[in-house]
Design a protein around this motif. Structure first.
Motif, PDB file in Angstrom:
ATOM      1  N   PHE A  92       0.825  -1.211   0.000  1.00 10.68           N
ATOM      2  CA  PHE A  92       0.000   0.000   0.000  1.00 10.68           C
ATOM      3  C   PHE A  92       0.860   1.262   0.000  1.00 10.68           C
ATOM      4  O   PHE A  92       0.328   2.359  -0.168  1.00 10.68           O
ATOM      5  N   VAL A  93       2.149   1.119   0.205  1.00 11.75           N
ATOM      6  CA  VAL A  93       3.019   2.282   0.404  1.00 11.75           C
ATOM      7  C   VAL A  93       3.234   3.033  -0.903  1.00 11.75           C
ATOM      8  O   VAL A  93       3.548   2.440  -1.944  1.00 11.75           O
ATOM      9  N   ASN A  94       3.068   4.354  -0.840  1.00 10.53           N
ATOM     10  CA  ASN A  94       3.275   5.208  -1.999  1.00 10.53           C
ATOM     11  C   ASN A  94       4.735   5.165  -2.452  1.00 10.53           C
ATOM     12  O   ASN A  94       5.651   5.162  -1.631  1.00 10.53           O
ATOM     13  N   VAL A  95       4.955   5.157  -3.764  1.00  5.05           N
ATOM     14  CA  VAL A  95       6.327   5.137  -4.289  1.00  5.05           C
ATOM     15  C   VAL A  95       6.573   6.267  -5.294  1.00  5.05           C
ATOM     16  O   VAL A  95       7.649   6.336  -5.887  1.00  5.05           O
ATOM     17  N   LEU A 296      -7.924   8.712   4.368  1.00 10.76           N
ATOM     18  CA  LEU A 296      -7.996   9.858   3.447  1.00 10.76           C
ATOM     19  C   LEU A 296      -8.946   9.589   2.286  1.00 10.76           C
ATOM     20  O   LEU A 296      -9.590  10.499   1.779  1.00 10.76           O
ATOM     21  N   ILE A 297      -9.055   8.340   1.865  1.00 14.93           N
ATOM     22  CA  ILE A 297      -9.982   8.015   0.781  1.00 14.93           C
ATOM     23  C   ILE A 297     -11.428   8.208   1.227  1.00 14.93           C
ATOM     24  O   ILE A 297     -12.257   8.759   0.490  1.00 14.93           O
ATOM     25  N   LYS A 323       0.697   5.964   2.802  1.00 15.46           N
ATOM     26  CA  LYS A 323      -0.175   5.179   1.920  1.00 15.46           C
ATOM     27  C   LYS A 323      -0.921   6.156   1.010  1.00 15.46           C
ATOM     28  O   LYS A 323      -0.340   6.701   0.091  1.00 15.46           O
ATOM     29  N   PHE A 324      -2.181   6.395   1.302  1.00  7.30           N
ATOM     30  CA  PHE A 324      -2.926   7.271   0.401  1.00  7.30           C
ATOM     31  C   PHE A 324      -2.808   8.742   0.767  1.00  7.30           C
ATOM     32  O   PHE A 324      -3.451   9.585   0.151  1.00  7.30           O
ATOM     33  N   GLY A 325      -1.948   9.049   1.764  1.00 11.09           N
ATOM     34  CA  GLY A 325      -1.518  10.433   1.953  1.00 11.09           C
ATOM     35  C   GLY A 325      -0.426  10.793   0.966  1.00 11.09           C
ATOM     36  O   GLY A 325      -0.066  11.957   0.806  1.00 11.09           O
ATOM     37  N   LEU A 326       0.144   9.746   0.317  1.00 11.71           N
ATOM     38  CA  LEU A 326       1.080   9.872  -0.812  1.00 11.71           C
ATOM     39  C   LEU A 326       2.444  10.424  -0.419  1.00 11.71           C
ATOM     40  O   LEU A 326       3.132  11.047  -1.236  1.00 11.71           O
ATOM     41  N   THR A 327       2.878  10.195   0.832  1.00 15.18           N
ATOM     42  CA  THR A 327       4.237  10.579   1.213  1.00 15.18           C
ATOM     43  C   THR A 327       5.152   9.357   1.096  1.00 15.18           C
ATOM     44  O   THR A 327       4.714   8.270   0.741  1.00 15.18           O
ATOM     45  N   ALA A 456     -14.905   1.235  -0.541  1.00 14.49           N
ATOM     46  CA  ALA A 456     -13.715   0.379  -0.412  1.00 14.49           C
ATOM     47  C   ALA A 456     -12.493   1.108  -0.918  1.00 14.49           C
ATOM     48  O   ALA A 456     -12.569   2.150  -1.572  1.00 14.49           O
ATOM     49  N   LEU A 457     -11.343   0.529  -0.608  1.00 14.65           N
ATOM     50  CA  LEU A 457     -10.068   0.980  -1.169  1.00 14.65           C
ATOM     51  C   LEU A 457      -9.937   0.460  -2.597  1.00 14.65           C
ATOM     52  O   LEU A 457     -10.630  -0.487  -2.989  1.00 14.65           O
TER      53      LEU A 457
END
Length: 612
Positions: A92-95, A296-297, A323-327, A456-457
């Motif tokens: 789930f980790v932002n890249v 956040l979603i 994750k979906f905070g995108l850091t 959902a995600l």
């Protein structure tokens, strides 16, 4: 003599010790071009490769300093063997990091978030992020009397301020620990005032919880009452909550964004169960929302879903900025409903960094650049920007879900592509806000109408369809994951969480494994197209291999040895992409194409013809 285990380090060390310095295995660590440059420009006595004249030296600090470029090159070359972050669909980790954000990260790489006195602006950025999250999560406001008289009425002037309190954390794991600790300390305080025992606290959570929730219970001496999931949607079985409540229950973790299927547990339904319990027993039980992935979603894509502080029982919420905070990885957030909820026992005052600072984190020194990155994202994207990112992720996830189902090879276990209240197990889910249509469409025309779908995600969990399993029972689902890994995709195959026994009569026959894809913003339409083709190609190879083997074996009954031979031949064919020429050769082995061979004593024995 062959051995089951070969110690590569031992062999390497043995070889290196027997060669001259001029012929050391430099090429194992440096490219040929870099080797030429080093031989021409570098002092051989300063060669980084000299560290590896003994295999043990890879695991201990070298005695002498080394050239920074050579150290960089060596580490860089090693890291090229890692998988691609872009193709890692397991995490789930932002890249993805924008150039401007990366520049800010580098400029603030050495700042310590724990040093309030030295970096006041960094600390202010943290507070601004907490304020933004509190607003998104509808934290209650309070009137604050300023003591300033108004000239018109002579009354004091009041302001409306947030009552919420929060902090940045090292991921959601620390945030959950803090949320759990606050519930435990408040429960203990209530029990002490009433003169009751505080030795046996317990907390409820679903079997689909992330491991950090169970870690909290284990690390802080709280009994974890793990509620099985409902087999219809693999979220908490609401029917099992009430019976697990008692006067020692400090709270319940409710998951908004399951790591298994991406589904949201119904905070409103859980709260109603707690209301019923309180009405009968007088015991008040709070809710901590684990919004690590959905925090956040949920407020941006599903604004009418009352999962947050609009519910009076919700006392704290966590989310993962990474994750979906995108850091970048390592940032979490926890927000408490009000300052009164944070127990004094969790607060510490420090003065040895230059000023008096208050802290209630489990960690102390930690990087500050992640907060800068989060603040940059909030300003850069805003509500509309985050909506656009999440909207694209969810649309792509629904397209992928429909594609997988349409292949006939798979069924989806996740429900984000289905209408509200409908699950892949063919039953209506228990979402309290659902308006179940009289006629449920098989497809919803527009994938961006998020309120029409189960909240959902953007997570797609899928498994072989019953039809596929019936036709090809010999094909292991895990091979799909392994073969996609050969194409550089990282897609895990793992077991579903524990479900309530007997609730679904088909459970005993159901496939308990899923493949899972997290659709993030770096999975572009071009990559999604490639992924879908690769999934079909992999299954096609598996089917081809299986059918060729079946045609060779025919209807013969297989004993255990023959079954082992079948598995072996199948894996061999898979490794060669189902090559028909190989399969024709394997026919001689599989069918027992034999020739009589006489031993020296004249005894006839069977011998398989060899294959080159």
């Amino acid at each position: 003599m062959l051995t089951k285990h070969v110690d590569a380090d031992y062999l390497e060390n043995k070889i290196i010790q027997n060669v001259t310095p001029k012929s050391q295995l430099i090429t194992k660590y440096l490219s040929s071009k870099r080797l030429f440059d080093n031989q021409r420009n570098a002092n051989s006595n300063n060669s980084l490769v000299a560290r590896f004249t003994d295999h043990k030296e890879k695991y201990r600090m070298p005695l002498h300093a080394n050239d920074p470029k050579q150290v960089y090159n060596s580490i860089h070359d090693d890291l090229t063997l890692d998988g691609s972050t872009t193709l890692n669909l397991a995490s789930f980790v932002n890249v993805h990091v924008e150039d401007e954000a990366e520049k800010l990260i580098l400029e603030n790489l050495t700042k310590n978030l724990a040093d309030n006195d030295e970096y006041p602006i960094l600390i202010d950025f943290q507070q601004r992020c907490i304020s933004m999250l509190a607003n998104l999560w509808h934290a209650p406001m309070k009137l604050q009397d300023t003591g300033i008289l108004t000239p018109q009425s002579g009354e004091t002037y009041s302001t409306i301020e947030q009552s919420a309190l929060g902090t940045a954390c090292t991921g959601s794991s620390e945030a959950i620990m803090l949320g759990g600790l606050a519930m435990k300390k408040n429960w203990q305080a209530r029990r002490k005032r009433a003169g009751k025992d505080i030795s046996s606290p317990n907390i409820l959570m679903a079997s689909c919880c992330q491991v950090a929730l169970e870690k909290f219970a284990k690390y802080f001496d709280v009994e974890a009452r793990v509620i099985p999931c409902d087999p219809s949607d693999f979220l908490i079985d609401y029917d099992k909550i009430y019976e697990n409540l008692d006067e020692n229950t400090i709270g319940i973790f409710v998951i908004v964004g399951s790591t298994y299927t991406g589904g949201f547990e119904d905070v409103g339904k859980v709260s109603a169960i707690l209301d019923e319990y309180e009405a009968k027993t007088g015991n008040w039980i709070p809710i901590h929302v684990d919004g690590a992935s959905g925090g956040l979603i949920a407020p941006i894509i599903y604004p009418d879903l009352k999962w947050d502080f609009r519910n009076d029982r919700v006392v704290s919420i966590n989310t993962s900025g990474h994750k979906f905070g995108l850091t970048t990885a390592g940032l979490g957030w926890v927000v408490f409903r009000s300052q009164d909820w944070l127990p004094e026992e969790l607060k510490f005052e420090l003065d040895y960094l230059g000023g008096v600072e208050e802290s209630f984190n489990l960690n102390f020194s930690r990087p500050g650049f992640q907060v800068v990155h989060q603040y940059y994202n909030f300003l850069r994207l805003g509500y509309e920007g985050y909506f656009e990112v999440f909207n694209n992720c969810l649309i792509n996830a629904r397209v992928l879900s429909d594609f997988l189902v349409d292949t006939g090879y798979f069924k989806c276990v996740s429900n984000l592509h289905l209408p509200v209240g409908v699950t892949s197990r063919g039953k209506n889910s228990t979402v309290s806000s659902a308006k179940k249509p009289s006629i449920i469409p098989q497809r919803i025309q527009f994938a961006s109408q998020h309120d029409k779908f189960n909240p959902a995600l953007p997570v797609v969990s899928f498994q072989f369809s019953p039809e596929f399993q019936e036709k090809y029972p010999e094909i292991p689902q895990s091979l799909v994951s392994k073969m996609l890994r050969n194409k550089k995709w990282i897609i895990p195959n793992y077991h579903l969480p524990l479900t309530t026994p007997g609730k679904n009569p088909e459970d005993a026959k159901a496939n308990n494994e899923i493949l899972r894809i997290v659709v993030k913003n770096n999975l572009t339409s071009a990559l999604l197209d490639k992924l879908m083709h690769d999934i079909v190609d992999v299954v096609t190879v598996l089917i081809k291999s299986s059918e060729l083997l079946k045609s060779d074996i025919g209807d013969a009954e297989l004993d255990s040895k023959a079954s082992e031979k079948l598995i072996y031949n199948m894996l061999l064919s898979i490794s060669n992409d189902g090559e028909e020429k190989l399969m024709k050769s394997l026919k001689k082995l599989t069918l027992g194409d034999k020739e009589d061979v006489k031993d020296a004593d004249g005894t006839v024995r069977d011998s398989f013809r060899g294959i080159c």
